[in-house]
Design an enzyme around this catalytic site. Structure first.
Site, PDB file in Angstrom:
ATOM      1  N   LYS A 103     -10.572  -9.184  -8.888  1.00 41.68           N
ATOM      2  CA  LYS A 103     -11.181  -8.286  -8.295  1.00 41.68           C
ATOM      3  C   LYS A 103     -10.437  -7.151  -9.269  1.00 41.68           C
ATOM      4  O   LYS A 103     -11.341  -6.319  -9.680  1.00 41.68           O
ATOM      5  CB  LYS A 103     -11.489  -7.382  -7.018  1.00 41.68           C
ATOM      6  CG  LYS A 103     -13.005  -7.857  -6.430  1.00 41.68           C
ATOM      7  CD  LYS A 103     -13.176  -8.064  -5.306  1.00 41.68           C
ATOM      8  CE  LYS A 103     -13.858  -8.458  -4.489  1.00 41.68           C
ATOM      9  NZ  LYS A 103     -13.961  -8.853  -2.843  1.00 41.68           N
ATOM     10  N   LYS A 137      -5.392 -15.601 -11.659  1.00 31.56           N
ATOM     11  CA  LYS A 137      -6.667 -15.849 -11.487  1.00 31.56           C
ATOM     12  C   LYS A 137      -7.497 -14.776 -11.550  1.00 31.56           C
ATOM     13  O   LYS A 137      -7.233 -13.872 -11.669  1.00 31.56           O
ATOM     14  CB  LYS A 137      -6.782 -16.311  -9.902  1.00 31.56           C
ATOM     15  CG  LYS A 137      -6.143 -15.088  -8.749  1.00 31.56           C
ATOM     16  CD  LYS A 137      -5.936 -15.697  -7.428  1.00 31.56           C
ATOM     17  CE  LYS A 137      -6.395 -14.248  -6.018  1.00 31.56           C
ATOM     18  NZ  LYS A 137      -6.386 -15.169  -5.176  1.00 31.56           N
ATOM     19  N   LYS A 163       0.790  -1.640   0.042  1.00 29.18           N
ATOM     20  CA  LYS A 163       0.023  -0.219   0.188  1.00 29.18           C
ATOM     21  C   LYS A 163       0.977   0.980  -0.195  1.00 29.18           C
ATOM     22  O   LYS A 163       1.143   2.469  -0.820  1.00 29.18           O
ATOM     23  CB  LYS A 163      -0.854   0.104   1.232  1.00 29.18           C
ATOM     24  CG  LYS A 163      -1.877  -1.202   1.228  1.00 29.18           C
ATOM     25  CD  LYS A 163      -3.287  -0.459   0.386  1.00 29.18           C
ATOM     26  CE  LYS A 163      -3.867  -2.139   0.282  1.00 29.18           C
ATOM     27  NZ  LYS A 163      -5.112  -1.634  -0.571  1.00 29.18           N
TER      28      LYS A 163
END
Ligand code: TRP
Length: 344
Positions: free
Chosen positions: A210, A207, A124
């Site tokens: 989102k 995969k 982050k």
């Protein structure tokens, strides 16, 4: 000590499971087969607490209106996927004031150095350098509070969350050592018997998740034509030229989706065609598209109806919070006593 423990052991005698659901993003097939389906199985045999992690979402300062709509949608989509609010406690994290209270207590046992080393935090710092707030740093402490507040022993999470869970165990042990009692059990990662189903993105790139390509991700909210289009664009190739060739992973993924959504036997027919080199991927995708449409449609419609019914969603969240607060308030009462902040 025995007396205190007995007080907290749930009369139902089922193991306690806690898991947090992110409130951002639309649910897709990867979530459905990888996580929600397992929650649905667990609700029969465990005492389950599933919550929408809306406080966690505040680390990125979401628009208040969107946050609320997202929470409603996530609740609706999870129920439409099979979670039964009569069997589990389904609630919003922010409706349980005991969670931030325990978070505060645990923050006194969490050290700056260890928090700064967490890979998800470091990521982050890299991706949003102008918003490295304290909530982001203490994300694992809040997650520990989510889990320990219910004194959970099992936590179904993916690989990316295992380090957070290890920190939750550390905080639990530190609390127990400091206050001289086995108050918090050590939460363990819940592993499913059958290996969790992993769905790949339809473009063959990793995969289905989102943040990946939205055109290669099938969402539970996609309409029929969107689903058809996405499936027809899924990555294939010119097909095998030798009998019984090894399947590329993106073809395996289409077969997996077919196994999961089509009537028994259909995937096997295409499998034999693959093995004798007569397969036409266009035909296979047409079949898969129709089976997928039939699979997603009832979930989408159920979720949409529920989401539009604010009264129903509010009642579900309210009942869920009540169930979750029953155990949470006992935990806080016990923790306050051990720390010495019970004055009257
Ligand atoms: N951090 C988890 C995620 O990103 C969500 C989460 C928050 C969670 N609190 C939790 C998961 C407690 C399990 C238990 O997916």
């Amino acid at each position: 000590m025995k007396e205190t423990l007995a007080y907290y052991i749930c009369s139902m005698n089922k193991e306690i499971v806690v898991s947090g659901i992110r409130s951002t993003g639309y649910l897709h097939l990867g979530n459905y087969f990888g996580a929600i389906q397992n929650y649905v199985l667990m609700q029969e045999n465990y005492e389950c607490y599933f919550f929408v992690a809306d406080y966690h979402a505040l680390t990125t300062h979401p628009d208040p209106k969107l946050l609320k709509a997202n929470v409603y949608r996530v609740v609706a989509e999870n129920i439409a996927s099979g979670l039964d609010p009569n069997k589990v406690a389904l609630y919003a994290q922010s409706d349980i004031p005991e969670i931030p209270e325990l978070y505060l207590m645990l923050n006194m046992l969490a050290y700056k150095g260890e928090l700064e080393k967490v890979p998800t935090f470091k990521e982050k710092v890299r991706s949003q350098p102008d918003n490295v707030n304290a909530g982001l740093l203490t994300y694992p402490v809040l997650m520990a509070a989510d889990i320990l507040i219910q004194r959970a022993v099992k936590v179904p999470v993916g690989k990316d969350q295992e380090q957070h869970l290890e920190m939750a165990r550390n905080f639990a042990n530190r609390f127990n050592t400091r206050y001289g009692q086995e108050f918090f059990p050590e939460p363990q990662v819940f592993r499913f018997n059958q290996s969790a189903v992993k769905i790949m993105s339809l473009d063959g790139n990793g995969k289905m998740s989102k943040s990946e390509n939205v055109n290669a991700t099938i969402y539970l909210s996609d309409d029929d034509d969107t689903i058809r289009k996405k499936i027809m664009k899924a990555k294939t190739d010119s097909g095998p030229t030798e009998h019984n060739s090894v399947m590329p992973d993106y073809i395996q993924n289409l077969f997996l989706l077919m196994d999961l959504t089509a009537k028994p036997g259909i995937a096997d027919t295409f499998r034999s065609q693959f093995n004798n080199c007569t397969i036409r991927f266009g035909d296979m995708k047409k079949q898969l598209a129709e089976d997928m449409v039939a699979f997603v449609r009832p979930i989408r419609e159920h979720a949409a109806n529920l989401q539009a019914d604010e009264t129903a969603i509010k009642k579900i969240l309210k009942d869920g919070a009540e169930k979750a607060r029953a155990g949470a308030s006992k935990t806080i009462e016990g923790a306050r006593k051990l720390i010495g902040i019970n004055y009257y």
